[in-house]
Design an enzyme around this catalytic site. Structure first.
Site, PDB file in Angstrom:
ATOM      1  N   ASN A 217       0.680  -1.054  -0.242  1.00 10.28           N
ATOM      2  CA  ASN A 217      -0.228  -0.162   0.005  1.00 10.28           C
ATOM      3  C   ASN A 217       1.405   1.440   0.109  1.00 10.28           C
ATOM      4  OD1 ASN A 217      -2.873  -1.007   0.619  1.00 10.28           O
ATOM      5  ND2 ASN A 217      -1.715  -2.112   2.327  1.00 10.28           N
ATOM      6  N   GLU A 218       1.127   1.562  -1.481  1.00  8.21           N
ATOM      7  CA  GLU A 218       1.994   3.171  -1.488  1.00  8.21           C
ATOM      8  C   GLU A 218       1.505   4.536  -0.975  1.00  8.21           C
ATOM      9  OE1 GLU A 218       4.926   2.885  -2.100  1.00  8.21           O
ATOM     10  OE2 GLU A 218       5.406   0.492  -3.275  1.00  8.21           O
TER      11      GLU A 218
END
Ligand code: F6R
Length: 643
Positions: A161-162
């Site tokens: 989850n950037e």
């Protein structure tokens, strides 16, 4: 105490437990997991674990495997869901998370195959949405994740989850951040090989876990840990969402904790037990914060920046300033081996013996000149008996095209060269086989032992050239080829007895007065960490010997970080000419120029990183009000408790 706890809580919004070493922290986490597994077994229930890959959880998995083997910890009731997988990715590719999990955990414990879930990197793109929805459903159907293990990326990602990921995000296909792709370069031969996408569980999927352990080891995680723990909650740093979780704990080592306010500026959190080291840290912090040389700091500066205790308890600003200024002044020396016939009471090294036996340990074949090339040159110039010991072969960091040049060279030379027809034929066959293998080699595929040997020899030749350039005779250049490194891939074996024995034998043969070693833990491959452990382990076996009692161990940092100024105990200034000479020594490592394989995230070449770092250290000293030098190499002394 109550006030301190309250202040800490308002600052650190994820509860933090710091450990002296990653191993201690990993063991604790593994034991907590084992306890939960056993409790569920007693209740006749299953347990669902959320698992991560990457370098962070490896020692947790090692410990779980050990408990399975030695303490009968069973995994028969364990169900696992992995956070993520690159997309596209074949399960047997060296970088696949399926392969990772098998190698580090699943192949070594009695977990049921059908209980293992890892996102599938082989699916056609049009099936991914349905697959991800199903992944979520399966977790929910099993009652959700009981314990989730997380690492953290430099971008603040959890799973993949950037930055920009929302709190409501579930399992899905994502694009990898450019920084994450750069970090992945430690596992992929070159940038083009790193996938652009991954399948990851979402922030929401992670937050549904009943217990979360966030793990981080090493200085390179310090700044992102500070943001995750002390920062405001924002999608720009997805790990900050964890602050909302009712049962999360960060287990981190002192390196990863080093930028938390309680370590970086503990006087901002509460009362301190002031000793000379902490006073030094505070004075440097104040000087840097106000951008004022130490000798210009006033009582008001201290008072206005939470340091009035220091003035009240100890002295005036004037006295403290002078004391710390002198302390820093005494770390500076042009005589890293000690200055003969000089009063050494305030110098970092002893004057006697005037000519010292010295070993410079270099984890990879170029760390010596990159990290302490200037000091190396000085030690030789000042007449010490200097040895250099290359701890690993560094063979995986040579491009195929470089190895090919050497193989072809040998092949062509052999045609006209050897007058022994039998051996010539044999050698020829070997060269042809090597070249054929390279022609067909798939991206990321490992090398044959023969090619690895050629690559190791390429690096040997370069290291020899650089050490000779620094003035060493061949008898003083040692290649240790420590076995832990020789896996042919980026994943190394743990430190073994043979590594310690080889190191101890060299130490015992030379009986040095002074040893230099890489003391940084921020090496992305962990090689530096194992190399220092081999040295410390070797000293442990030698501590009864008289020479060892008298041997000082100086730590330099590798290519990634420098010591914070308050931790530096010896700093060696370099003139512009010395810096240029150091650069030429680094240039001897031709295979590492431009872009070496597995280059890591830093775009700069090694000589540039080294110069930037050495110049930054000089600038830091200068801004504290000390003399201005072109560049400086910094060291910290390791103190054995038996010395
Ligand atoms: C891996 C994962 C990632 C890593 C993170 C840290 O499954 O989900 O979030 O935990 O990139 O990687 P390392 O541990 O290699 O520093």
């Amino acid at each position: 105490m109550e006030r301190l706890r309250y202040q800490l809580k308002s600052l650190e919004k994820i509860p933090v437990k710091t450990w002296n070493t990653p191993l201690e922290g990993s063991r604790h986490v593994a034991q907590s997991i084992a306890l939960a597994i056993r409790q569920r077994q007693q209740e006749g229930e299953q347990i669902v674990l959320g698992l991560a890959t990457g370098s962070t959880p490896i020692q947790v998995y090692n410990e779980l495997v050990r408990m399975h083997r030695e303490e009968g910890l069973s995994f028969h009731n364990v169900i696992t869901f992995n956070l993520d997988e690159y997309y596209p990715m074949q399960p047997d590719a060296p970088q696949s998370y399926v392969r990772f999990m098998r190698e580090y955990l699943f192949n070594h414990v009695n977990i049921k195959k059908e209980n293992i879930h890892i996102p599938d990197g082989t699916l056609p793109i049009d099936q991914i949405d349905a697959y991800c929805a199903d992944y979520e459903k399966r977790i929910d159907a099993l009652g959700g994740i009981d314990i989730q293990i997380l690492g953290i990326g430099r971008t603040g990602h959890i799973g993949f989850n950037e930055p920009g990921s929302w709190e409501s995000a579930e399992t899905r296909l994502v694009r990898l951040d450019a920084i994450t792709r750069k970090d992945a370069l430690k596992d992929f031969p070159q940038e083009d090989d790193v996938p652009y996408r991954a399948i990851t569980m979402g922030v929401k999927s992670i937050m549904k876990a009943r217990t979360i352990y966030l793990l981080a080891w090493g200085d390179h995680k310090a700044s992102i840990i500070k943001k995750a723990v002390e920062g405001v909650i924002t999608p720009a740093v997805p790990a900050t969402f964890l602050q909302k979780h009712p049962n999360v704990k960060a287990h981190i080592d002192l390196g990863a904790a080093s930028e938390l306010t309680r370590y970086e500026a503990p006087w901002l959190v509460g009362m301190c037990n002031w000793d000379e080291d902490l006073i030094c840290q505070a004075v440097i912090w104040l000087s840097q914060k106000l951008d004022k040389p130490i000798l210009k700091l006033t009582d008001e500066d201290y008072a206005e920046n939470s340091l009035s205790d220091l003035i009240i308890e100890h002295a005036s600003a004037y006295d403290i300033n002078i004391r710390i200024f002198n302390r820093l002044q005494h770390t500076i020396t042009g005589w890293p081996g000690g200055k003969p016939n000089a009063d050494d009471s305030t110098r970092p090294e002893r004057a006697k013996p005037a000519k010292k036996r010295v070993i410079i340990f270099s984890p990879h074949p170029d760390d010596d000149v990159i990290s302490m090339g200037g000091t190396f040159l000085r030690l030789v110039d000042q007449g010490h008996d200097v040895h250099v010991a290359y701890q690993t072969s560094g063979n995986i960091a040579v491009h195929d095209h470089d190895a090919r040049r050497f193989i072809e060279f040998m092949q062509e030379y052999g045609e006209g060269g050897s007058d022994n027809p039998g051996s010539k034929e044999k050698a020829d066959r070997l060269f042809r086989e090597m070249l054929r293998f390279m022609d067909k080699k798939a991206p990321g595929e490992g090398d044959t032992p023969e090619i690895l040997r050629v690559k190791g020899l390429v690096r040997r030749g370069e290291a020899r050239a650089a050490a000779r350039f620094c003035g060493l005779a061949d008898s003083h250049i040692h290649f240790m080829d420590l076995p832990f490194y020789e896996t042919g891939g980026t994943r190394k074996n743990p430190l073994g007895e043979a590594d310690i024995r080889i190191t101890a034998e060299l130490l015992e043969r030379i009986k040095p007065h002074q040893v230099y070693a890489a003391g940084d833990l921020a090496d992305p491959h962990g090689t530096h960490r194992v190399c220092i452990d081999a040295i410390l382990g070797a000293f442990e076996t030698l501590k009864g010997q008289a020479w060892a009692k008298d041997c000082w161990l100086w730590l330099y940092r590798g290519a990634w970080h420098e010591w914070p100024v308050h931790e530096i105990e010896m700093v060696v200034p370099l003139s512009p000419a010395e810096l240029r000479k150091k650069r030429l020594a680094i240039f001897m490592h031709q295979s590492q120029k431009d872009r070496p394989p597995f280059p890591g995230s830093d775009e700069r070449e090694f000589w540039q990183r080294a110069e930037d770092r050495n110049k930054a250290t000089a600038a830091a000293y200068r801004s504290l009000g000390l003399a201005e030098y072109e560049a400086m190499e910094a060291f910290r002394r390791w103190k054995f408790d038996w010395q």
